[in-house]
Scaffold this motif. Sequence first.
Motif, PDB file in Angstrom:
ATOM      1  N   GLY A 156     -17.925  -3.590 -14.744  1.00  0.00           N
ATOM      2  CA  GLY A 156     -16.449  -3.673 -13.942  1.00  0.00           C
ATOM      3  C   GLY A 156     -17.060  -2.193 -12.835  1.00  0.00           C
ATOM      4  O   GLY A 156     -16.114  -1.280 -12.099  1.00  0.00           O
ATOM      5  N   ALA A 157     -18.492  -1.404 -12.551  1.00  0.00           N
ATOM      6  CA  ALA A 157     -18.883  -1.245 -11.622  1.00  0.00           C
ATOM      7  C   ALA A 157     -20.260  -0.952 -11.111  1.00  0.00           C
ATOM      8  O   ALA A 157     -20.741  -1.963 -11.384  1.00  0.00           O
ATOM      9  N   LEU A 158     -20.733  -0.844  -9.984  1.00  0.00           N
ATOM     10  CA  LEU A 158     -22.098  -0.388  -9.030  1.00  0.00           C
ATOM     11  C   LEU A 158     -22.797   0.245  -9.644  1.00  0.00           C
ATOM     12  O   LEU A 158     -21.717   1.627  -9.250  1.00  0.00           O
ATOM     13  N   PRO A 159     -24.007   0.647  -9.510  1.00  0.00           N
ATOM     14  CA  PRO A 159     -24.861   1.844  -9.003  1.00  0.00           C
ATOM     15  C   PRO A 159     -24.574   3.076  -8.486  1.00  0.00           C
ATOM     16  O   PRO A 159     -25.729   3.827  -7.836  1.00  0.00           O
ATOM     17  N   CYS A 160     -24.523   1.537  -6.970  1.00  0.00           N
ATOM     18  CA  CYS A 160     -24.482   2.442  -5.231  1.00  0.00           C
ATOM     19  C   CYS A 160     -23.440   1.627  -4.423  1.00  0.00           C
ATOM     20  O   CYS A 160     -22.706   0.906  -5.356  1.00  0.00           O
ATOM     21  N   SER A 161     -23.008   2.197  -3.312  1.00  0.00           N
ATOM     22  CA  SER A 161     -22.136   1.401  -3.036  1.00  0.00           C
ATOM     23  C   SER A 161     -23.393   0.350  -2.005  1.00  0.00           C
ATOM     24  O   SER A 161     -23.972   0.079  -1.907  1.00  0.00           O
ATOM     25  N   VAL A 162     -22.463  -0.691  -1.835  1.00  0.00           N
ATOM     26  CA  VAL A 162     -23.436  -1.855  -1.394  1.00  0.00           C
ATOM     27  C   VAL A 162     -22.049  -2.555  -0.693  1.00  0.00           C
ATOM     28  O   VAL A 162     -20.822  -3.012  -0.401  1.00  0.00           O
ATOM     29  N   THR A 163     -22.287  -3.105   0.606  1.00  0.00           N
ATOM     30  CA  THR A 163     -22.091  -4.096   1.875  1.00  0.00           C
ATOM     31  C   THR A 163     -22.761  -5.720   1.682  1.00  0.00           C
ATOM     32  O   THR A 163     -24.295  -5.191   2.227  1.00  0.00           O
ATOM     33  N   VAL A 164     -22.322  -6.379   1.538  1.00  0.00           N
ATOM     34  CA  VAL A 164     -22.651  -7.671   1.717  1.00  0.00           C
ATOM     35  C   VAL A 164     -22.130  -8.238   3.516  1.00  0.00           C
ATOM     36  O   VAL A 164     -21.069  -8.191   3.251  1.00  0.00           O
ATOM     37  N   VAL A 165     -23.312  -8.321   3.922  1.00  0.00           N
ATOM     38  CA  VAL A 165     -23.190  -8.959   5.529  1.00  0.00           C
ATOM     39  C   VAL A 165     -23.788 -10.518   5.290  1.00  0.00           C
ATOM     40  O   VAL A 165     -24.301 -11.057   5.575  1.00  0.00           O
ATOM     41  N   LEU A 166     -22.655 -11.389   5.611  1.00  0.00           N
ATOM     42  CA  LEU A 166     -23.197 -13.025   5.997  1.00  0.00           C
ATOM     43  C   LEU A 166     -22.962 -13.328   6.946  1.00  0.00           C
ATOM     44  O   LEU A 166     -22.288 -14.083   7.096  1.00  0.00           O
ATOM     45  N   ASP A 167     -24.291 -13.488   7.872  1.00  0.00           N
ATOM     46  CA  ASP A 167     -24.082 -13.922   9.205  1.00  0.00           C
ATOM     47  C   ASP A 167     -23.524 -15.574   8.984  1.00  0.00           C
ATOM     48  O   ASP A 167     -24.643 -16.421   8.339  1.00  0.00           O
TER      49      ASP A 167
END
Length: 456
Positions: free
Chosen positions: A146-157
């Motif tokens: 229910g959590a991530l180890p770091c902040s993530v932004t996914v960009v799908l082009d």
Amino acid sequence: MTDASPIRAQLPGTPRSLVDECQDELIAGLMDYVSQPAVSATGEGFPAATDRALEEVKRAGLTPTVLVGDGRPLVVGHRAGPAGAPHVLIYGHYDVQPTGPRELWDSDPFAPVVRDGRIWGRGTGDNKGQHYAHLQALRLFDEHVGALPCSVTVVLDGEEEIGSPSLAGILRAHPERFDCDLVVWSDRSVHESGEWCVSHGVRGMLRLRLRATGAGRPLHSGNFGNVAPNPAWQLVQALAGLKGPDGRVLVEGFEDGREPLSDTDRAAFTALPLDLPQVLGDIGLTEMDPAFNGLSFYERLADRPTLTINGITTGDVDRTIIPDTAEAGVDIRLTAGQDPRAVFERVAAHLRTHAPEVTVTMAGGVPASRTPIDNPYTPRVARAISRVTGRDPLLIPAYGGTLPDWIFTGILGVPSIGLPLANADQANHAPNENLRVDYFLDATAICMELLLELGD
């Protein structure tokens, strides 16, 4: 600094074991994803392709957004990690190449099948399978912790296969969304030897269109030969004038701005395994281009710009005519430091002097991009790979093809590291594109380990 050990402790197993437990689900999900056409060049599958990518981002536990520029939409997902943890932007693309002649495929390109330990279908390796591995890693963290180890932004082009014309503008228009410490892109292939690798950049590219015109219509070659100029001859002579008999480019200043390889990059290339006879044999050759004798395999791919005729269109081989038009596509792969517009101007000036009857237009251009191998994030990416595979990956400087990596290093101003997740014989852009199942499953575990490494 943060500590990802609490999140690792909450996982009910290692990333490798978690992936193994749900491998059938992962494979079935990827096959379903690949079955959605997403051909940016023709529009086949859009806008449903965007909706499908958005659905996968939501399933990964990310807050989704669709950003629209002048073309196909960009699908973005974000989730914050612990305070103080790094913010990684993960780049992939959900658009795919056209299929080409369907009769050259052994199975329907948009009805993927598993055969001989591989998933076959358009987009399996380039690029749905690669970014799907990242998304499934995120989903497993969401479901188990229910959590991530770091902040993530996914960009799908949605436009990578047509040069990502909207990406830079969208990132400039929304700088707050893409303020990150690191970019990881998963595209291309592992090393030709089959070893996992960490890549540090790409070459740029300049695309040109050369055109010659003659009479207002095709002419009878007997009635008008020696009377009407032939644009096909004009074009091939112009093309021949770009290179000398020894294969060297004759355009003045063609290599201006080129930044030579650093000693670190040269040492890294020297350390890479290379079976040159096998590499050449796999493509039906026995020797490299003699125009660059004296340069090693990797120097040719990393330290010098290229000039390639992609194709010529003119006339009709079954009719005795003088064509009315002739056109050629040319690409130039650029090295770090070269400006696409400046190189175009030099080629245009050369043609104005030596072939004024031929016009040239710039069909697109992106700069090269390099991230130093000794950046602080490469060891973390390498550890993530070795935790899953038991082997240290190869470290590869910038070389080869072209991706919009310059946007990340140039506009965002952050390190940008390639983590290729597909087999070297994936046949991307060709019939029978495929992704090895074992690579895909390893990749998903590696992506989980990467997030943990970044969170430590």
